[in-house]
Design a protein around this motif. Structure first.
Motif, PDB file in Angstrom:
ATOM      1  N   ALA A 110      -2.368  -1.609   6.860  1.00 27.92           N
ATOM      2  CA  ALA A 110      -3.529  -2.309   6.149  1.00 27.92           C
ATOM      3  C   ALA A 110      -4.340  -3.167   6.980  1.00 27.92           C
ATOM      4  O   ALA A 110      -5.641  -3.023   6.972  1.00 27.92           O
ATOM      5  CB  ALA A 110      -2.913  -3.220   5.176  1.00 27.92           C
ATOM      6  N   PHE A 112       2.206   6.745  10.143  1.00 23.37           N
ATOM      7  CA  PHE A 112       1.763   6.954   8.934  1.00 23.37           C
ATOM      8  C   PHE A 112       2.855   8.052   7.977  1.00 23.37           C
ATOM      9  O   PHE A 112       2.643   8.300   6.859  1.00 23.37           O
ATOM     10  CB  PHE A 112       0.517   7.657   8.789  1.00 23.37           C
ATOM     11  N   LEU A 160      -3.409   0.562  -0.661  1.00 22.17           N
ATOM     12  CA  LEU A 160      -3.678   2.097  -0.175  1.00 22.17           C
ATOM     13  C   LEU A 160      -2.422   2.392   0.659  1.00 22.17           C
ATOM     14  O   LEU A 160      -1.862   3.540   0.425  1.00 22.17           O
ATOM     15  CB  LEU A 160      -4.951   2.339   0.638  1.00 22.17           C
ATOM     16  N   THR A 161      -1.918   1.649   1.786  1.00 25.10           N
ATOM     17  CA  THR A 161      -1.184   2.010   2.736  1.00 25.10           C
ATOM     18  C   THR A 161       0.039   1.745   2.549  1.00 25.10           C
ATOM     19  O   THR A 161       1.183   2.383   2.771  1.00 25.10           O
ATOM     20  CB  THR A 161      -1.505   1.330   4.179  1.00 25.10           C
ATOM     21  N   TYR A 201      -8.977   5.851   5.632  1.00 27.47           N
ATOM     22  CA  TYR A 201      -7.438   6.028   5.099  1.00 27.47           C
ATOM     23  C   TYR A 201      -7.067   7.358   4.680  1.00 27.47           C
ATOM     24  O   TYR A 201      -6.052   8.049   4.993  1.00 27.47           O
ATOM     25  CB  TYR A 201      -7.353   5.069   3.810  1.00 27.47           C
ATOM     26  N   TRP A 240      -6.913   9.737   7.954  1.00 29.16           N
ATOM     27  CA  TRP A 240      -5.751   9.422   9.149  1.00 29.16           C
ATOM     28  C   TRP A 240      -4.973  10.733   9.079  1.00 29.16           C
ATOM     29  O   TRP A 240      -4.274  11.158   7.761  1.00 29.16           O
ATOM     30  CB  TRP A 240      -5.034   8.331   8.828  1.00 29.16           C
ATOM     31  N   ARG A 264      -2.260  10.911   0.009  1.00 26.97           N
ATOM     32  CA  ARG A 264      -3.245   9.862   0.026  1.00 26.97           C
ATOM     33  C   ARG A 264      -4.319   9.705  -1.031  1.00 26.97           C
ATOM     34  O   ARG A 264      -4.718   8.724  -1.586  1.00 26.97           O
ATOM     35  CB  ARG A 264      -4.124   9.875   1.204  1.00 26.97           C
ATOM     36  N   LEU A 270      -6.423  -0.826   9.019  1.00 23.95           N
ATOM     37  CA  LEU A 270      -7.459  -0.144   8.362  1.00 23.95           C
ATOM     38  C   LEU A 270      -8.612  -1.240   8.016  1.00 23.95           C
ATOM     39  O   LEU A 270      -9.749  -0.676   8.098  1.00 23.95           O
ATOM     40  CB  LEU A 270      -6.685   0.311   7.111  1.00 23.95           C
ATOM     41  N   ALA A 275      -6.384  -2.696   0.959  1.00 21.81           N
ATOM     42  CA  ALA A 275      -5.667  -1.813   2.225  1.00 21.81           C
ATOM     43  C   ALA A 275      -4.280  -1.782   2.204  1.00 21.81           C
ATOM     44  O   ALA A 275      -3.803  -0.619   2.086  1.00 21.81           O
ATOM     45  CB  ALA A 275      -6.308  -2.210   3.588  1.00 21.81           C
TER      46      ALA A 275
END
Length: 175
Positions: free
Chosen positions: A32, A77, A25-26, A68, A71, A112, A35, A22
């Protein structure tokens, strides 16, 4: 074994790996954690249906990816561009930290879906077919996202450093 015990064992055993995924990804520890929590809540609701077959981890990771990617424009974000990349030296721990920070800054420049592809391909070392299955798209779409993501990352690196560092191989040895 009860559902609650199975779920607790899964969370205890796999939460570190899920949090790492996570975070990749973020790019933000708090996001994270959110998520992972959201994915685990969704998994808990369907636990009896997902524990068979491949086990719960693919379901949880796919849920994390979907959450993810879905969002939308939440204020928390917003992408956080970096005005200037930190200078980096690999001579000591500070250099490695600066390099990792620079990588997170580069990942944040991606949208993303391309970021998810880069994380899955180069950090999770998944083949394109598995990435496509997780993202619910064609393998060709995965390759297109990877191509454009790497092109953008190379351009940002070249712009920041003013050299031809863009010719360097991608993480994990793939180009």
């Amino acid at each position: 074994m009860s559902v609650q015990v199975e779920f607790t064992e899964f969370v205890t055993g796999r939460s570190h790996a899920l949090l790492r995924f996570a975070y990749l990804l973020t790019g933000d520890r708090h996001l994270a954690e959110d998520l992972v929590q959201e994915a685990l809540v969704r998994a808990h609701r369907r636990w009896t249906g997902i524990v068979g077959g491949e086990g719960p981890e693919p379901y949880v990771r796919k849920t994390m990816l979907r959450v993810y990617l879905s969002w939308r424009r939440r204020r928390s974000f917003a992408e956080r561009p970096v005005a200037q990349m930190p200078e980096h030296s690999t001579a000591d721990a500070a250099g490695r930290i600066a390099e990792a920070d620079a990588m997170w800054g580069l990942l944040r420049t991606l949208n993303r879906a391309p970021r998810a592809v880069v994380v899955l391909r180069y950090y999770e070392d998944l083949p394109d077919a598995e990435i496509a299955r997780l993202l619910g798209c064609a393998e060709s779409t995965v390759r297109v996202h990877a191509f454009h993501a790497l092109k953008k990352l190379r351009a940002v690196i070249q712009e920041v450093h003013g050299t031809d560092r863009a010719a360097a191989p991608a993480p994990g040895g793939r180009r």
